[in-house]
Design an enzyme around this catalytic site. Structure first.
Site, mmCIF file in Angstrom:
data_model
loop_
_atom_site.group_PDB
_atom_site.id
_atom_site.type_symbol
_atom_site.label_atom_id
_atom_site.label_comp_id
_atom_site.label_asym_id
_atom_site.label_seq_id
_atom_site.Cartn_x
_atom_site.Cartn_y
_atom_site.Cartn_z
ATOM 1 N N ASP A 92 0.818 -1.220 0.000
ATOM 2 C CA ASP A 92 0.000 0.000 0.000
ATOM 3 C C ASP A 92 0.846 1.260 0.000
ATOM 4 O O ASP A 92 0.513 2.245 -0.673
ATOM 5 C CB ASP A 92 -0.916 0.030 1.230
ATOM 6 C CG ASP A 92 -2.201 -0.734 1.020
ATOM 7 O OD1 ASP A 92 -2.408 -1.270 -0.081
ATOM 8 O OD2 ASP A 92 -3.000 -0.812 1.969
ATOM 9 N N HIS A 134 -5.503 8.214 6.517
ATOM 10 C CA HIS A 134 -5.158 6.950 7.180
ATOM 11 C C HIS A 134 -3.845 7.002 7.956
ATOM 12 O O HIS A 134 -3.524 6.054 8.663
ATOM 13 C CB HIS A 134 -5.067 5.816 6.154
ATOM 14 C CG HIS A 134 -6.352 5.498 5.470
ATOM 15 N ND1 HIS A 134 -7.502 5.200 6.169
ATOM 16 C CD2 HIS A 134 -6.680 5.425 4.148
ATOM 17 C CE1 HIS A 134 -8.479 4.964 5.304
ATOM 18 N NE2 HIS A 134 -8.012 5.098 4.078
ATOM 19 N N GLY A 142 -2.424 2.755 4.289
ATOM 20 C CA GLY A 142 -3.411 3.023 3.250
ATOM 21 C C GLY A 142 -3.080 4.167 2.324
ATOM 22 O O GLY A 142 -3.912 5.062 2.127
ATOM 23 N N ASP A 170 -15.214 9.917 2.203
ATOM 24 C CA ASP A 170 -14.451 8.898 1.483
ATOM 25 C C ASP A 170 -15.112 7.532 1.689
ATOM 26 O O ASP A 170 -15.704 7.274 2.736
ATOM 27 C CB ASP A 170 -13.029 8.887 2.052
ATOM 28 C CG ASP A 170 -12.012 8.182 1.179
ATOM 29 O OD1 ASP A 170 -12.081 6.943 1.100
ATOM 30 O OD2 ASP A 170 -11.145 8.855 0.601
ATOM 31 N N HIS A 172 -13.617 4.880 2.285
ATOM 32 C CA HIS A 172 -12.860 4.219 3.343
ATOM 33 C C HIS A 172 -12.985 5.026 4.636
ATOM 34 O O HIS A 172 -12.937 6.252 4.610
ATOM 35 C CB HIS A 172 -11.386 4.103 2.960
ATOM 36 C CG HIS A 172 -11.141 3.329 1.706
ATOM 37 N ND1 HIS A 172 -11.228 3.898 0.443
ATOM 38 C CD2 HIS A 172 -10.805 2.033 1.512
ATOM 39 C CE1 HIS A 172 -10.966 2.981 -0.471
ATOM 40 N NE2 HIS A 172 -10.704 1.838 0.149
ATOM 41 N N ASP A 259 -14.332 7.995 -3.961
ATOM 42 C CA ASP A 259 -14.206 6.589 -4.325
ATOM 43 C C ASP A 259 -15.450 5.766 -4.002
ATOM 44 O O ASP A 259 -15.424 4.535 -4.106
ATOM 45 C CB ASP A 259 -12.971 5.962 -3.671
ATOM 46 C CG ASP A 259 -12.810 6.316 -2.203
ATOM 47 O OD1 ASP A 259 -13.665 7.050 -1.671
ATOM 48 O OD2 ASP A 259 -11.828 5.870 -1.593
ATOM 49 N N TYR A 303 -9.988 6.622 -7.349
ATOM 50 C CA TYR A 303 -9.030 5.819 -8.096
ATOM 51 C C TYR A 303 -9.441 5.573 -9.540
ATOM 52 O O TYR A 303 -8.691 4.943 -10.277
ATOM 53 C CB TYR A 303 -8.763 4.507 -7.327
ATOM 54 C CG TYR A 303 -8.371 4.859 -5.909
ATOM 55 C CD1 TYR A 303 -7.129 5.417 -5.637
ATOM 56 C CD2 TYR A 303 -9.289 4.755 -4.859
ATOM 57 C CE1 TYR A 303 -6.787 5.827 -4.358
ATOM 58 C CE2 TYR A 303 -8.956 5.152 -3.573
ATOM 59 C CZ TYR A 303 -7.706 5.699 -3.340
ATOM 60 O OH TYR A 303 -7.371 6.118 -2.072
#
Length: 389
Positions: A92, A134, A142, A170, A172, A259, A303
């Site tokens: 990552d 992150h 991340g 996000d 995540h 994302d 992404y």
């Protein structure tokens, strides 16, 4: 077009690059910048250069030993064992040359945005190079080396003494920011994200509410995989309205990962540009209703850098500068300039078609489950209100 907004930008953002095949690609910021320039929605009076964060500023959140490890890694002087202890050199977060300098610039760019707003030079500021939520005190995670949002929030607390509402949309979970302020009643964090059952980092459960004096100031809404616009926006709107009224912030900081879009290759949600029109609109309203207009926005995940990020992030700036009524075709000049580099066909329109994907068979079940999650997430606020506290 509002003149009280700044757009923090430098082509040096592209130096934060792990390798050619890594999904985190800061070319997306340049694509967005060029799209806004092409339509005449961004000009020189808005654009401000970033500065580098100092080591002292980084230590507002990060351990000094970790900062020194990042510097050594960027010089090729950190052993593989030591790197692993700091979350560096992983799949990552691979090591790349001058990674400290590239990472500190992203933090400094968010601090630039903060100072423009909180010194009164701007009402709103956007730094699409930031949003690396992150990063931890002593560890990369991340795709994130340093956590610019967490540093910026602590900087706001120490320099300006303001209460901060952090909103993270996000896909995540915004784990690094949440844990940094988990016991702080002057920082309220709200993250709406795909459930950790299927997705990194696996945290962000509805019962993560804070600790000690910070209990009741951490909010999470983990939505189910394949959530669509209507359910996502219900959760976001209902929660943010109640959280803002409960916390009454002095300033709002929003992390604008994009994302959750259906096209994103790393997540499992099904939102479209309808959601990315609505997210900044509500944040903008909250900023003016509670914060005297003070709004700092950063980037984040995203992404599908060709079909999703430029449109979604451009819509963020367009809302911030009161130009959000744009629709119809994307500019032909922008498409012609970037299509030769894109592995996919660039979109023709600002908005997605209604038939972007096949109907989701579990739509009603997903929507009902998400509505129940919202009720659980807001239980603390509602119980406080019923108790009259």
């Amino acid at each position: 077009m509002s003149d009280k907004c700044v757009f923090v930008y430098s082509e040096q953002f592209l130096r934060y690059k792990f390798h050619d095949d890594h999904p985190f690609n800061q070319l997306r910021v340049k694509l967005t910048y060029d799209l806004l320039r092409t339509i005449g929605a961004l000009d020189d009076r808005h654009v401000v250069p970033p500065r580098m964060a100092t080591d002292e500023e980084l230590t507002l959140i990060h351990d000094r030993a970790y900062i020194e490890a990042v510097k050594a890694a960027g010089r090729g002087e950190l052993s593989e064992t030591a790197a692993a202890n700091y979350g560096l050199g992983t799949e990552d977060t691979p090591i790349f040359p001058n990674m400290h300098e590239a990472s500190a610039l992203l933090v400094g760019s968010t601090l630039t945005a903060v100072d423009y707003v909180l010194s009164g030079q701007a009402d709103h500021a956007l730094n699409l190079g930031g949003g690396l939520h992150h990063g931890f005190r002593g560890k990369a995670s991340g795709f994130c080396v340093y956590n610019d949002s967490a540093v910026a929030i602590q900087y706001i607390r120490e320099k300006y003494g303001l209460r901060v509402l952090y909103v993270d949309t996000d896909a995540h979970h915004g784990d690094g920011v949440q844990w940094a302020f988990y016991d702080d009643p002057n920082v309220c964090t709200f993250s709406i994200h795909e459930t950790g059952r299927y997705l990194f980092p696996g945290t962000g459960n509805v019962n993560e509410r804070g600790h000690g004096a910070g209990y009741g100031y951490s909010f999470n809404i983990p939505v189910d995989a394949f959530t669509e616009d209507e359910s996502w926006l219900y959760a976001y709107t209902m929660a943010l309205r109640e959280i803002a009224d409960f916390f009454r912030p002095d300033v709002i900081v929003t992390q604008n990962g994009v994302d959750a879009h259906y096209y994103d290759p790393l997540t499992h949600l099904s939102v479209t540009m309808k959601t990315y029109r609505a997210i900044p609109k509500l944040a903008h309203q909250i900023a003016h209703e509670y914060c005297g207009g003070r709004w700092i926005a950063v980037g984040g995940g995203g992404y599908d850098i060709w079909r999703v990020v430029p449109r979604a992030w451009a819509l963020l700036w367009l809302e911030m500068t009161e130009q959000s009524d744009i629709s119809g075709p994307l500019p032909a000049a922008w498409r012609e300039r970037w299509q030769p580099l894109s592995p996919v066909s660039l979109p023709l329109e600002w908005d997605d078609p209604d038939n972007l994907y096949a109907p989701i068979p579990r739509k009603a079940e997903i929507s009902e489950k998400n509505a129940q999650t919202v009720e659980k997430a807001l239980y603390f606020i509602r119980s406080q209100r019923r108790a009259g506290t």
